[in-house]
Enzyme design. Sequence first.
Site, mmCIF file in Angstrom:
data_model
loop_
_atom_site.group_PDB
_atom_site.id
_atom_site.type_symbol
_atom_site.label_atom_id
_atom_site.label_comp_id
_atom_site.label_asym_id
_atom_site.label_seq_id
_atom_site.Cartn_x
_atom_site.Cartn_y
_atom_site.Cartn_z
ATOM 1 N N ASP A 106 0.855 -1.184 0.000
ATOM 2 C CA ASP A 106 0.000 0.000 0.000
ATOM 3 C C ASP A 106 0.894 1.238 0.000
ATOM 4 O O ASP A 106 1.574 1.515 0.994
ATOM 5 C CB ASP A 106 -0.900 -0.031 1.244
ATOM 6 N N HIS A 107 0.871 1.970 -1.096
ATOM 7 C CA HIS A 107 1.786 3.104 -1.243
ATOM 8 C C HIS A 107 1.408 4.301 -0.375
ATOM 9 O O HIS A 107 2.150 5.278 -0.307
ATOM 10 C CB HIS A 107 1.850 3.535 -2.705
ATOM 11 N N ARG A 108 0.252 4.238 0.297
ATOM 12 C CA ARG A 108 -0.091 5.326 1.217
ATOM 13 C C ARG A 108 0.810 5.317 2.446
ATOM 14 O O ARG A 108 1.139 6.376 2.989
ATOM 15 C CB ARG A 108 -1.555 5.207 1.666
#
Length: 502
Positions: A472-474
């Site tokens: 998850d690139h968040r």
Amino acid sequence: MTTMTEASVREFKMPDVGEGLTEAEILKWYVQPGDTVTDGQVVCEVETAKAAVELPIPYDGVVRALHFPEGTTVDVGMSIIAVDVAGGTGGAPVAAPIAEVPAQAPAQAEAPKAEVPQTEVPQTEAPQAAAPQAEAAKAVGSGRQPVLVGYGVAASSTKRRPRKGPEIAVSRVPDTIQAELNGHGSAPAVKERPLAKPPVRKLAKDLGVDLATVVPSGPDGIITREDVHAAAAPAAPATQAAPVAEPVPQVTQAPVTTPAAVPVSSYDTARETRIPVKGVRKATAAAMVGSAFTAPHVTEFVTIDVTRTLKLVEELKQDKDMQGLRVNPLLLIARALLVAVKRNPEINASWDEAAQEIVVKHYVNLGIAAATPRGLLVPNIKDAHAKTLPQLAESLGELVSTAREGRTSPAAMQGGTVTITNVGVFGVDTGTPILNPGESAILAIGAIKLQPWVHKGKVKPRQVTTLALSFDHRLVDGELGSKVLADVAAILEQPKKLITWS
């Protein structure tokens, strides 16, 4: 005649056997009206969106009514069985609400009331005529949906899936009631629903086999896969090359230039198959869509030489401390990921949208994707980070065996923090796995193959595989994701790092 009192009848409602589930399908009843039950006795098996679960009754008594037949999807909070906790010496048992029987004819009203008492179930608890249906209609009509037992109802637009008509009418109506109806000519005989597990029903549908014509050989009259294949076998033409159990190949193997050689009925049957989206498949689809369109996925790949890891696997199989345990490459890959998480704890986290916070977990519930007859399940090993290698091997073995038997509990699939999916068992080199909701990383293992590889300056045949890490690139940037993947790769190339980095 002694009749039940309102105080003596208890209605057992469909519980929420998972985390926020709203419905479950009744797979099989283990009791009949008139049977005596005890506190803790399993009375039925239900299938939720997460697992097949056996439901125990919470009190002693005599079964008076089964409110829904097998195969019915029931909302959480609706009564499914009535039990006379006083022991119930009076009145005949009621198999199901009258609404489950074909529509009443005038002659029905003339039947002696003494034979089918109308006071068996108190009106304040569950009216005998159509308690579950009335309750469902009231909930649907008011835009409300039953929730947890004892908590009333909550606003919702969800409707319970409608029943499919008389052919799936309740199979538990006593013979006395059926004889009474048929004797007066007021209603057709209730058609009994054959007993079979969902995978067997799907197989029968694919093969075009009517389960009502199949002779069961399983325990308690349950139809097995072998029974379905046996029923389908005689239907195969003597000159047909493809087996009946595989309808699609029959079409693909027919000569392209002579389509007329394929019977029209077989051709039409093989053109398409419709599979109801429910249970695990429905939940998985919703979760994957939610994950794909909520968390920005990034996937990185690395191809590595795992020859040393495979050698270590063979050595561990001979170790006396590992005797009787499942020892395979997945075990060491799982240990490698746990070590990588320990070295990079921020990867073991989740995104809290409501609080706008990143929640870093100080424990690892390691999920293992498992293909089962009910679909893809992802049970997890609780506190995997704290287990020794033998303990981890034992947990992996139990997890896989339980999943294949279809007995994975909802609790085993909740609370995962990071997941491994082994697509290599299907001969696939790699993939871009989608995150499980609430997790920030998932590792895919590709097939391990003997390939030419530069080893110590020379090209040699080595055992090679490709790893893929989606995150998850968040909350996981490229640096963190790359470090985790690189650590797993380094351990699998040089397994001694399991000691130096632990």
